[in-house]
Design a protein around this motif. Structure first.
Motif, short mmCIF file in Angstrom:
data_model
loop_
_atom_site.label_atom_id
_atom_site.label_comp_id
_atom_site.label_asym_id
_atom_site.label_seq_id
_atom_site.Cartn_x
_atom_site.Cartn_y
_atom_site.Cartn_z
N LYS A 16 0.83 -1.20 0.00
CA LYS A 16 0.00 0.00 0.00
C LYS A 16 0.86 1.25 0.00
CE LYS A 16 -3.84 -2.11 2.43
NZ LYS A 16 -4.63 -2.10 3.64
N GLY A 17 1.98 1.21 0.72
CA GLY A 17 2.86 2.36 0.79
C GLY A 17 3.47 2.70 -0.55
N TYR A 18 3.82 1.66 -1.30
CA TYR A 18 4.40 1.90 -2.62
C TYR A 18 3.36 2.49 -3.57
CZ TYR A 18 8.24 -0.93 -0.94
OH TYR A 18 9.28 -1.41 -0.22
N ALA A 19 2.13 2.02 -3.48
CA ALA A 19 1.07 2.56 -4.33
C ALA A 19 0.83 4.02 -4.00
CB ALA A 19 -0.20 1.74 -4.17
N ILE B 185 2.21 14.98 -8.05
CA ILE B 185 3.18 16.08 -8.06
C ILE B 185 3.57 16.41 -9.50
CG2 ILE B 185 5.56 16.72 -7.48
CD1 ILE B 185 5.17 15.13 -4.86
N ALA B 186 3.83 15.38 -10.28
CA ALA B 186 4.19 15.61 -11.68
C ALA B 186 3.04 16.26 -12.44
CB ALA B 186 4.57 14.29 -12.34
N ALA B 187 1.79 15.86 -12.15
CA ALA B 187 0.64 16.45 -12.84
C ALA B 187 0.50 17.92 -12.50
CB ALA B 187 -0.63 15.69 -12.47
N PHE C 105 3.69 6.05 -5.34
CA PHE C 105 3.61 6.17 -6.80
C PHE C 105 2.55 7.20 -7.20
CE2 PHE C 105 1.65 4.68 -10.80
CZ PHE C 105 2.73 4.88 -11.64
N PHE C 106 1.37 7.11 -6.59
CA PHE C 106 0.31 8.06 -6.93
C PHE C 106 0.66 9.48 -6.48
CE2 PHE C 106 -2.43 4.18 -6.96
CZ PHE C 106 -2.66 4.21 -8.33
#
Length: 110
Positions: free
Chosen positions: A2-5, A14-16, A8-9
């Motif tokens: 869950k932490g990795y998801a 941030i990129a968006a 990632f999101f």
């Protein structure tokens, strides 16, 4: 996992937001972004990764400590039960010994 998801999101969000600020495409984003921003972004991602791994390690250590404390508690309960049983047995033997002495005392006239 869950932490990795979540990590990632979060990076995608941030990129968006950063890409939304620039009206150009992705290639222009890399041209317009200063070089030190890549280190900042990598630091944020690494920090999130380390936070999740350390949290999992800390949770495992806490679980071991809790299990050890539980074992100590169960030993204390067993000792207390054994102590109570021994105490009941002593009382039972004392009563039995007193009952055996009473008929002998009556026969001797005491």
């Amino acid at each position: 996992m869950k932490g990795y998801a979540a990590l990632f999101f979060g990076a995608i969000l941030i990129a968006a937001f950063v890409l939304k600020e620039y009206s150009g495409g992705v290639s222009e984003f890399f041209v317009m972004t200063p070089w030190w921003m890549y280190f900042v972004l990598c630091g944020i991602i690494y920090s999130g990764y380390r936070a999740t791994t350390l949290f999992q390690e800390d949770r495992a250590i806490e679980q071991k400590v809790i299990e050890e404390e539980g074992k100590v508690y169960m030993k204390r309960l067993e000792l207390a039960r054994a102590h109570e049983e021994a105490k009941e047995m002593n009382e039972h033997f004392e009563l039995a010994a007193e009952e055996e002495l009473e008929p002998e005392q009556k026969a001797s006239g005491e």
